[in-house]
Design an enzyme around this catalytic site. Structure first.
Site, PDB file in Angstrom:
ATOM      1  CB  SER A   4      -0.966  -0.007   1.196  1.00  0.00           C
ATOM      2  OG  SER A   4      -1.959  -0.984   1.017  1.00  0.00           O
ATOM      3  CE  LYS A  13      -8.751  -5.209   6.698  1.00  0.00           C
ATOM      4  NZ  LYS A  13      -9.176  -5.985   5.501  1.00  0.00           N
ATOM      5  CG  ASP A  36     -11.029  -4.906   2.694  1.00  0.00           C
ATOM      6  OD1 ASP A  36     -10.078  -4.515   1.997  1.00  0.00           O
ATOM      7  OD2 ASP A  36     -10.939  -5.115   3.913  1.00  0.00           O
ATOM      8  N   GLY A  49     -13.284 -15.113   8.451  1.00  0.00           N
ATOM      9  CA  GLY A  49     -12.785 -13.892   9.067  1.00  0.00           C
ATOM     10  C   GLY A  49     -13.389 -12.630   8.483  1.00  0.00           C
ATOM     11  NE  ARG A  52      -8.972 -24.720   8.920  1.00  0.00           N
ATOM     12  CZ  ARG A  52      -7.697 -24.493   9.229  1.00  0.00           C
ATOM     13  NH1 ARG A  52      -6.848 -25.506   9.282  1.00  0.00           N
ATOM     14  NH2 ARG A  52      -7.288 -23.275   9.485  1.00  0.00           N
TER      15      ARG A  52
END
Length: 872
Positions: A599, A648, A689, A717, A739
């Site tokens: 970035s 975040k 995102d 996530g 999972r």
């Protein structure tokens, strides 16, 4: 070398030769004509009244074929453009094009495609073997699909019936990606004089029906070689002159000009193909919304600290020595039509007073020179914004053009008598046909002509309208200046307003009049649009520093200025720095263990490309509190930050406002700093995102989301939440697999969808992926993996055994994960995390700066840092 395979529902029964890259491919197919062609004896004039039920062109969700019409020279320009365009519309994927060819021949095309003529068994067997070999070779060689609307066989010429095209479109056999329809009025069928008149009538009638009744996007390919040995006969030129005004122009929305590029040995043809793609890309954009934001909005195109350079040469080629340096400093080029020698020729020819222009076509020259300007800018267009194209394509080297015809009483040269104004509006319509990004429309002229132009712009084009007015040689009051801004809104139809005033002195800050009036006017009408305010002359130089948006500039390399008082972009930015209008802002990426992050290079290069003085650094801290208590966050010049793992969610309590996307996703990857009316700092938390996932997928799947189309989202996530949000916006149903089933269930609870207990294809195993798909008669259209690359995850083979999904892996390092290696080997269309990185970064840049991002620069930096090296 690829061989072009051409299919045509009106191909003669004999072999058809197609030349591409110097290789000739022979394609032998037979077709029946009964009921699918227009009998020449029953043709009607193009001027006949069309059906009362018209299907006008629609920008959004356009999924019909594109039409090219015109007359080719010996360069076969229309067919070659059709081939290249059709290939680019499917991402130059030969397998996809072969599949499309097969579909065309097996579906409704059965009305047209007949079996090969009977031959003796031995010959038939031999031909079958040869044909099979040819088809196997062709599987990897198809380079485009051109659908010719006129044909010639042993019975004579024929023209395809519009009713059949409509039927094929309705049943989805013909679509945007199934080939390009060609109406070539110089097809070999025209060489027989006996049929020429009937062919003209039949093909003209078809052009009218395709345009007016079926609502197809049509482009006039205006071929006009300036070489006597060009291969276009005098008879063809006469035919072109005869039908251009009544057929080729009125039954098309856009126009591309070709001189000798079709027969040239150099690389100039590449520019012609590129220009057609750019034109189609613009035509298929969502129409601009007055006061809107995002792609194709005046808010960004005419954004903060953007500049356009006013060219004042009589011939565009005169600017070539300066183009490279000019492109480094500006965001758009102003094409001043009124200053061109071609414009003077246009007036002379229109008046009929001078025979010297009879052999010229100034209309063509005006369009062609604009293309030449684009081509000259193309290698140097580092500040160009992204222009989405079909499939995965982005055109990032098209510097926008402001198309202007300035009248004599408004600081220009175009005559503003009644006849002159009429011709001015004709040329403004030409600007729309050229696909100009911005059309400058003076707001003071004939209301009927203005209404006609504005209606056409709204109904059939995507150009931004900049309403303008210049007051030359006299002063106006503040109230009068405000009313001029309101006038330039063009009854709510303009996307931006530009008012240029005159002053007789500057004793009492008169040079601030336009700026102050622009602020006052902005408060009076909604929605708010960009206002541009300038003062003419040397006394008005400071107004160009004050004006925050889309300022016209000159350049230090030019031999003269387009107007007195103009400054260079460098001078204006220096002035804004000195006066504090553009402070040096501090940006950072907030995260932990982020030495790998690209970035800083990406955003730093973007700031440098557009000459903004901002800095962008890493803020590598274990806790968010370390950052919010530190010097960057608390600096008066803090402009915002990117936020990455693990902060975040933890940053949320420290912002003042959350956008809807940030709220629903539950994480912030972008902090934006704004000021309220009292000048108090407001911190906004947003999430781009999801746009980094949404944008690449939207380009690939478009709006063609069928019921039962699923996104399989792997992981649980924060990025999986962004993926779920993006999939929802795309209209895809969602299946989650992780999972830890509880995390997958959380996603399903918040975003809707199903949780797969396994990726097994066993439909009898409860909650397996196979069972969920079987129960809902669904298929996996998209796979989005948010799993770490180190997991070395691969998909079960059964998911890749039938319809191949698009596979999106959010990891940008390594460039090739195990999942990507597996799925690319199977032929899947894949999206890498590097593309997500620059897409979300572009979104951040535009939120921070209020202007278009230099897309190509940001993409290039990311790829330079992500592509594998020889050592890898």
């Amino acid at each position: 070398m690829m061989v072009s395979a051409v299919t045509s529902f009106v191909t003669p029964t004999s072999s058809t030769s197609v030349i591409s890259g110097g290789v000739v491919a022979e394609s032998s197919r037979s077709y029946t004509k009964s009921g699918v062609t227009t009998p020449l004896s029953a043709t009607v004039d193009a001027e006949v009244e069309s059906s009362s039920k018209k299907s006008s062109f629609k920008f959004d969700n356009y999924d019909k074929p594109i039409v090219l019409l015109g007359l080719s020279s010996e360069g076969n320009e229309l067919q070659r453009l059709a081939l290249s365009l059709s290939a680019s519309l499917v991402g130059n994927n030969p397998q996809t094009m072969q599949s499309t060819l097969d579909k065309l021949e097996k579906s409704q095309g059965a009305l047209l495609v007949a079996e090969d003529e009977e031959e003796d068994d031995a010959a038939e067997s031999k031909a079958s073997d040869e044909q099979q070999q040819q088809q196997q070779q062709q599987q990897q060689q198809v380079a485009g699909i051109s659908l010719s609307a006129v044909g010639l066989d042993e019975e004579g010429p024929f023209v395809l019936d519009a009713g059949l095209i409509g039927e094929l479109i309705r049943e989805k056999t013909l679509s945007l990606t199934s080939g390009v329809v060609v109406l070539d009025f110089n097809h070999p069928a025209f060489h027989n004089k006996e049929f020429e008149v009937d062919l003209i009538r039949a093909l003209s009638s078809l052009a009218k029906q395709l345009y007016e009744e079926l609502g197809l996007l049509s482009v006039y390919v205006n071929v006009q070689p300036d070489d006597a040995d060009s291969g276009m006969s005098d008879k063809a030129k006469e035919r072109k002159d005869m039908i251009e005004k009544d057929v080729l122009i009125p039954f098309s929305d856009y126009e591309i000009c070709v001189k000798n590029e079709g027969t040239a040995d150099d690389s100039s043809w590449d520019n012609i193909e590129w220009e057609l793609q750019r034109m189609i890309g613009r035509a298929l954009l969502a129409p601009p919304v007055v006061g809107g934001t995002g792609t194709n909005s005046a808010d960004l195109m005419m954004g903060l600290n953007t500049f356009f350079l006013s060219l004042s040469f009589p011939h565009v080629e005169d600017a070539s020595p300066y183009i490279e340096q000019m492109c480094l400093d500006v965001d758009s080029m102003e094409y001043r039509v009124d200053l061109l020698q071609a414009a003077k020729d246009y007036l002379t020819k229109a008046s009929g007073d001078d025979d010297s222009c009879n052999d010229k076509d100034p209309r063509f020259d005006i369009l062609y020179q604009q293309q030449r300007l684009r081509f000259m800018c193309r290698p140097n267009a580092q500040r160009a914004p992204a222009l989405p194209f079909a499939g995965s394509g982005i055109i990032d080297d098209a510097l926008p053009i402001v198309y202007t015809v300035r009248t004599a009483h408004q600081a220009g040269t175009w005559p503003d008598d009644e006849e002159g104004i009429k011709h001015m509006f004709d040329l403004l319509e030409l600007g729309l046909r050229s696909g100009a990004e911005v059309l400058d429309v003076e707001s003071a002229w004939d209301a009927k002509l203005t209404d006609k132009l504005m209606k056409r712009a709204k109904d059939r084009h995507t150009s931004l309208i900049l309403g303008s007015h210049h007051v030359v040689g006299e002063e106006v009051s503040m109230d009068e200046a405000i009313e001029l801004y309101r006038q330039c809104r063009m009854d709510g139809r303009a996307h931006g307003a530009k008012v240029v005033l005159s002053i007789n002195g500057n004793d009492n800050d008169e040079d601030q009049l336009a700026y102050k009036a622009s602020i006052a006017a902005a408060k009076m009408d909604k929605p708010e649009i960009p206002n541009i305010g300038l003062i003419l002359g040397e006394d008005g130089s400071y107004s160009r520093i004050l004006n925050p948006r889309f300022t016209p500039v000159t350049h230090e390399t030019l031999p003269f200025k387009a107007a007195p008082g103009q400054l260079t972009a460098a001078e204006i930015m220096a002035g804004r720095l000195l006066t504090g209008q553009v402070p040096t802002e501090r940006y950072a990426i907030l995260g932990h263990n982020i030495a790998y992050s690209v970035s800083p290079q990406m955003q730093g290069s973007a700031f440098a490309a557009v000459k903004l003085p901002h800095t962008y650094t890493r803020a590598d801290v274990e806790t968010v509190e370390e950052f919010v208590e530190g010097p960057i966050w608390n600096d008066d010049n803090f402009g915002g930050c990117s936020v990455t793992i693990p902060h975040k969610a933890n940053i949320i309590p420290h912002v003042d406002v959350l956008t809807d996307a940030a709220k629903e996703i539950g994480s912030v990857n972008t902090v934006i700093v704004k000021k309220d009316k009292k000048g108090t700092r407001v911190l906004i938390g947003d999430n781009t995102d999801w746009k980094g996932i949404y944008n690449p997928l939207r380009r690939r799947i478009g709006d063609k989301i069928k019921s039962g189309s699923y996104a399989l989202i792997l992981g649980g996530g924060g990025t999986a939440r962004a993926a779920a949000y993006a999939a929802t916006k795309l209209g895809l149903d969602r299946i989650y697999y992780n999972r830890t089933p509880e995390k997958a269930q959380d996603l399903a609870t918040e975003f809707g969808g199903s949780v797969a207990s396994s990726l097994s294809d066993d439909a009898d195993t409860k909650n397996s992926l196979g069972a969920i798909l079987a129960e809902n008669q669904g298929n996996v259209q998209v796979v989005i993996s948010t799993l770490p690359a180190a997991a070395e995850f691969e998909l079960p083979e059964w998911i890749l055994s039938s319809a191949l999904p698009i596979v999106f892996d959010v990891n940008y390092k390594p460039y090739n994960t195990a999942l990507l290696l597996q799925t690319t080997a199977k032929g899947c269309d894949v999206v890498r995390g590097s593309e997500m990185l620059w897409e979300q970064g572009v979104g951040q840049f535009e939120l921070w700066t209020g202007r278009t991002a230099p897309y190509g620069v940001m993409k290039k930096v990311v790829l330079e840092n992500c592509l594998p090296t020889e050592a890898d």
